[in-house]
Motif scaffolding. Structure first.
Motif, mmCIF file in Angstrom:
data_model
loop_
_atom_site.group_PDB
_atom_site.id
_atom_site.type_symbol
_atom_site.label_atom_id
_atom_site.label_comp_id
_atom_site.label_asym_id
_atom_site.label_seq_id
_atom_site.Cartn_x
_atom_site.Cartn_y
_atom_site.Cartn_z
ATOM 1 N N GLN A 170 31.643 28.748 110.986
ATOM 2 C CA GLN A 170 32.728 28.857 111.730
ATOM 3 C C GLN A 170 32.811 27.204 111.344
ATOM 4 N N ALA A 171 31.944 26.534 112.244
ATOM 5 C CA ALA A 171 31.853 25.059 112.855
ATOM 6 C C ALA A 171 31.806 24.569 111.334
ATOM 7 N N GLU A 186 35.846 24.772 110.160
ATOM 8 C CA GLU A 186 37.415 24.287 111.018
ATOM 9 C C GLU A 186 36.824 22.433 110.542
ATOM 10 N N ARG A 187 35.786 21.860 110.503
ATOM 11 C CA ARG A 187 35.436 20.462 109.775
ATOM 12 C C ARG A 187 35.886 20.201 108.557
#
Length: 75
Positions: A19-20, A23-24
């Motif tokens: 997820q991180a 998103e980045r």
């Protein structure tokens, strides 16, 4: 779990990522290709492990263990 982020402005999509990381990458894409536009689009979550994870390896280990127990009890 893995996610794929889709751009709401064009056809860009990320690879299957955490997820991180997804998103980045989506934020970086919007900053570079659609400056001034807030990130949008949609997020797709993997229904199964796209990385080719253990699959039925756990089931195979249980079957082998049961066979070993059955062989030990048969003596």
């Amino acid at each position: 779990m893995r996610y794929r982020y889709w751009c709401g402005e064009c056809g860009f999509r990320t690879a299957w990522l955490t997820q991180a990381d997804g998103e980045r990458q989506q934020i970086e894409h919007y900053a570079g290709k659609h400056p001034g536009t807030p990130p949008g689009g949609h997020v797709e979550s993997a229904r199964r492990n796209p990385d080719g994870g253990p699959g039925c390896l756990h089931l195979l280990a249980v079957v082998v263990l049961l066979l070993l127990i059955a062989a030990a009890c048969h003596r």
